[in-house]
Design an enzyme around this catalytic site. Structure first.
Site, PDB file in Angstrom:
ATOM      1  N   GLY A  14       0.828  -1.209   0.000  1.00 21.47           N
ATOM      2  CA  GLY A  14       0.000   0.000   0.000  1.00 21.47           C
ATOM      3  C   GLY A  14       0.857   1.251   0.000  1.00 21.47           C
ATOM      4  O   GLY A  14       0.592   2.214   0.718  1.00 21.47           O
ATOM      5  N   ARG A  17      -0.157   5.497  -1.790  1.00 19.20           N
ATOM      6  CA  ARG A  17      -0.871   6.655  -1.229  1.00 19.20           C
ATOM      7  C   ARG A  17      -0.731   6.693   0.295  1.00 19.20           C
ATOM      8  O   ARG A  17      -0.383   5.694   0.929  1.00 19.20           O
ATOM      9  CB  ARG A  17      -2.363   6.580  -1.584  1.00 19.20           C
ATOM     10  N   THR A  39      -2.799  -1.369  -5.949  1.00 22.32           N
ATOM     11  CA  THR A  39      -3.795  -2.012  -6.816  1.00 22.32           C
ATOM     12  C   THR A  39      -3.767  -1.301  -8.183  1.00 22.32           C
ATOM     13  O   THR A  39      -3.071  -0.288  -8.338  1.00 22.32           O
ATOM     14  CB  THR A  39      -5.213  -1.905  -6.204  1.00 22.32           C
ATOM     15  N   TYR A 158     -13.389  -3.429  10.742  1.00 19.80           N
ATOM     16  CA  TYR A 158     -12.066  -2.781  10.747  1.00 19.80           C
ATOM     17  C   TYR A 158     -11.374  -2.985  12.097  1.00 19.80           C
ATOM     18  O   TYR A 158     -10.183  -3.325  12.157  1.00 19.80           O
ATOM     19  CB  TYR A 158     -12.272  -1.295  10.447  1.00 19.80           C
ATOM     20  N   ALA A 160     -11.862  -5.319  14.292  1.00 19.75           N
ATOM     21  CA  ALA A 160     -11.461  -6.733  14.430  1.00 19.75           C
ATOM     22  C   ALA A 160     -10.204  -7.018  13.613  1.00 19.75           C
ATOM     23  O   ALA A 160      -9.283  -7.705  14.071  1.00 19.75           O
ATOM     24  CB  ALA A 160     -12.603  -7.640  13.977  1.00 19.75           C
ATOM     25  N   LYS A 162      -7.839  -4.948  12.803  1.00 19.90           N
ATOM     26  CA  LYS A 162      -6.665  -4.278  13.376  1.00 19.90           C
ATOM     27  C   LYS A 162      -6.257  -4.908  14.705  1.00 19.90           C
ATOM     28  O   LYS A 162      -5.067  -4.999  15.011  1.00 19.90           O
ATOM     29  CB  LYS A 162      -6.935  -2.782  13.523  1.00 19.90           C
ATOM     30  N   ILE A 191      -5.496  10.181  10.729  1.00 20.65           N
ATOM     31  CA  ILE A 191      -4.404  10.724   9.927  1.00 20.65           C
ATOM     32  C   ILE A 191      -4.999  11.281   8.624  1.00 20.65           C
ATOM     33  O   ILE A 191      -5.893  10.651   8.036  1.00 20.65           O
ATOM     34  CB  ILE A 191      -3.353   9.621   9.603  1.00 20.65           C
TER      35      ILE A 191
HETATM   36  P1  NDP Z   1      -5.088   5.194   1.866  1.00 22.28           P
HETATM   37  O1  NDP Z   1      -6.488   4.866   1.515  1.00 22.28           O
HETATM   38  O2  NDP Z   1      -4.600   6.589   1.720  1.00 22.28           O
HETATM   39  O3  NDP Z   1      -4.074   4.217   1.080  1.00 22.28           O
HETATM   40  C1  NDP Z   1      -4.306   2.847   1.100  1.00 22.28           C
HETATM   41  C2  NDP Z   1      -3.196   2.159   0.368  1.00 22.28           C
HETATM   42  O4  NDP Z   1      -3.420   0.729   0.421  1.00 22.28           O
HETATM   43  C3  NDP Z   1      -3.131   2.537  -1.096  1.00 22.28           C
HETATM   44  O5  NDP Z   1      -1.765   2.568  -1.484  1.00 22.28           O
HETATM   45  C4  NDP Z   1      -3.854   1.381  -1.786  1.00 22.28           C
HETATM   46  O6  NDP Z   1      -3.425   1.180  -3.127  1.00 22.28           O
HETATM   47  C5  NDP Z   1      -3.390   0.228  -0.909  1.00 22.28           C
HETATM   48  N1  NDP Z   1      -4.248  -0.960  -1.014  1.00 22.28           N
HETATM   49  C6  NDP Z   1      -5.562  -1.071  -0.672  1.00 22.28           C
HETATM   50  N2  NDP Z   1      -5.992  -2.321  -0.913  1.00 22.28           N
HETATM   51  C7  NDP Z   1      -4.941  -3.009  -1.399  1.00 22.28           C
HETATM   52  C8  NDP Z   1      -4.752  -4.341  -1.846  1.00 22.28           C
HETATM   53  N3  NDP Z   1      -5.754  -5.246  -1.831  1.00 22.28           N
HETATM   54  N4  NDP Z   1      -3.537  -4.709  -2.314  1.00 22.28           N
HETATM   55  C9  NDP Z   1      -2.512  -3.815  -2.351  1.00 22.28           C
HETATM   56  N5  NDP Z   1      -2.621  -2.543  -1.945  1.00 22.28           N
HETATM   57  C10 NDP Z   1      -3.830  -2.138  -1.477  1.00 22.28           C
HETATM   58  O7  NDP Z   1      -4.941   4.699   3.393  1.00 22.28           O
HETATM   59  P2  NDP Z   1      -4.039   5.269   4.580  1.00 22.28           P
HETATM   60  O8  NDP Z   1      -2.708   5.634   4.105  1.00 22.28           O
HETATM   61  O9  NDP Z   1      -4.858   6.213   5.348  1.00 22.28           O
HETATM   62  O10 NDP Z   1      -3.927   3.940   5.470  1.00 22.28           O
HETATM   63  C11 NDP Z   1      -2.757   3.141   5.456  1.00 22.28           C
HETATM   64  C12 NDP Z   1      -2.872   2.143   6.605  1.00 22.28           C
HETATM   65  O11 NDP Z   1      -2.984   2.863   7.837  1.00 22.28           O
HETATM   66  C13 NDP Z   1      -4.115   1.265   6.506  1.00 22.28           C
HETATM   67  O12 NDP Z   1      -3.793  -0.028   6.949  1.00 22.28           O
HETATM   68  C14 NDP Z   1      -5.080   1.936   7.460  1.00 22.28           C
HETATM   69  O13 NDP Z   1      -6.003   1.022   7.971  1.00 22.28           O
HETATM   70  C15 NDP Z   1      -4.124   2.441   8.525  1.00 22.28           C
HETATM   71  N6  NDP Z   1      -4.659   3.530   9.315  1.00 22.28           N
HETATM   72  C16 NDP Z   1      -5.019   4.712   8.717  1.00 22.28           C
HETATM   73  C17 NDP Z   1      -5.538   5.725   9.515  1.00 22.28           C
HETATM   74  C18 NDP Z   1      -5.973   7.036   8.958  1.00 22.28           C
HETATM   75  O14 NDP Z   1      -6.582   7.826   9.702  1.00 22.28           O
HETATM   76  N7  NDP Z   1      -5.706   7.353   7.708  1.00 22.28           N
HETATM   77  C19 NDP Z   1      -5.696   5.559  10.974  1.00 22.28           C
HETATM   78  C20 NDP Z   1      -5.264   4.289  11.463  1.00 22.28           C
HETATM   79  C21 NDP Z   1      -4.765   3.330  10.660  1.00 22.28           C
HETATM   80  P3  NDP Z   1      -4.161   1.976  -4.367  1.00 22.28           P
HETATM   81  O15 NDP Z   1      -3.526   3.342  -4.420  1.00 22.28           O
HETATM   82  O16 NDP Z   1      -3.840   1.140  -5.540  1.00 22.28           O
HETATM   83  O17 NDP Z   1      -5.630   2.021  -4.043  1.00 22.28           O
END
Ligand code: NDP
Length: 248
Positions: A14, A17, A39, A158, A160, A162, A191
């Site tokens: 991931g 982004r 993705t 979500y 569960a 995490k 965030i």
């Molecule tokens: P974003 O939605 O900004 O980015 C998500 C990223 O995950 C993207 O790069 C996306 O790729 C990738 N992704 C999603 N599904 C898949 C998949 N099946 N295979 C490969 N890549 C995938 O999320 P955040 O940066 O906000 O979140 C990052 C992590 O931090 C997550 O695990 C989230 O749960 C956790 N988190 C975020 C918080 C927040 O407030 N933002 C708070 C707490 C935890 P693509 O660009 O191709 O879609």
């Protein structure tokens, strides 16, 4: 680093982004060559990030690979090892939300979140850790959430997933510590990323009201913690919250 030193290698799921993207840039600034996956929808952002890492003087490799697919994760790891070298640091940031109160939640929403967040973490760790064991070194940083520590309403799926990542990581830390591998968890609060962009109006105001520091965090602030954990040689099995002092 001299020209004969081999740069360390990091893999970020991931990475196209948000928090993953910030982690890619932070690790590149710290001297890592960095591979990351995304993705199909993240292809454009990934190409831009590859360029930015290149401008920092490090190698970057974007891979389209789905964390829900074990075959994709095995192929990703093989490709990164052949191309950049053995993986020193793994950061699992790929994650999604599909929020709904439990009584309205669809089976699809439940399974999508568990498959991506929890099983996705398992698939990539499963693919990476054996090679780390053979080298007797490695560092895994799994991104969970405060929702996995305290629970969030309308996020049973979500929360569960995490909480599962936290239990998974603690167990793995105990299992592989003797091979010189550290496993830690970062549990962010709110965030500023695409994931929280949908929060608006009173939902956002209420969220900020519960944060003593009075604002959402920045992805770069989470990435600072990734950089710390990558270098913290005596930290393992920890769950580090980064949440502005959030009161749940
Ligand atoms: P974003 O939605 O900004 O980015 C998500 C990223 O995950 C993207 O790069 C996306 O790729 C990738 N992704 C999603 N599904 C898949 C998949 N099946 N295979 C490969 N890549 C995938 O999320 P955040 O940066 O906000 O979140 C990052 C992590 O931090 C997550 O695990 C989230 O749960 C956790 N988190 C975020 C918080 C927040 O407030 N933002 C708070 C707490 C935890 P693509 O660009 O191709 O879609």
């Amino acid at each position: 680093m001299t020209q004969h030193d081999i740069p360390p290698v990091a893999l970020v799921t991931g990475g196209s982004r948000g928090i993953g993207r910030a982690a890619v840039l932070r690790l590149a600034r710290d001297g890592y060559d960095v591979a990351f996956c995304h993705t199909p929808s993240g292809a454009e952002a990934a190409a831009q990030l590859e360029k930015e890492v290149g401008e920092l003087g490090r190698r970057a490799r974007a891979h389209q690979a789905d964390v829900t697919r074990p075959d994709d994760m095995r192929a990703l790891v093989e490709s990164v090892q052949e191309d950049l070298g053995p993986i020193d640091v793994l950061v699992t940031s790929a994650g999604i939300v599909r929020d709904n109160p439990l009584v309205l939640m669809t089976d699809q929403e439940w399974h999508d979140v568990i498959d991506t967040n929890l099983s996705g973490t398992y698939h990539i760790c499963r693919a990476v850790v054996f090679a780390m064991m053979k080298r007797r070194r490695g560092c895994v940083v799994n991104i969970a959430s405060v929702a996995g520590v305290h629970g969030h309403a309308s996020q049973t799926n979500y929360s569960a997933s995490k909480a599962g990542i936290i239990g998974f990581s603690k167990a793995l830390a105990k299992e592989v510590g003797k091979y010189g591998i550290r496993v830690n968890v970062i549990a962010p609060g709110f965030i500023e990323t695409d994931m929280t962009a949908a929060l608006s109006g009173s939902a956002r105001t209420d969220a900020v009201a519960n944060i003593p520091l009075g604002r959402f965090g920045r992805p770069e602030e989470v990435a600072d913690m990734v950089g710390y954990l990558a270098s913290a040689e005596y930290v393992s099995g920890a769950v580090l919250q980064i949440d502005g002092g959030i009161v749940i």
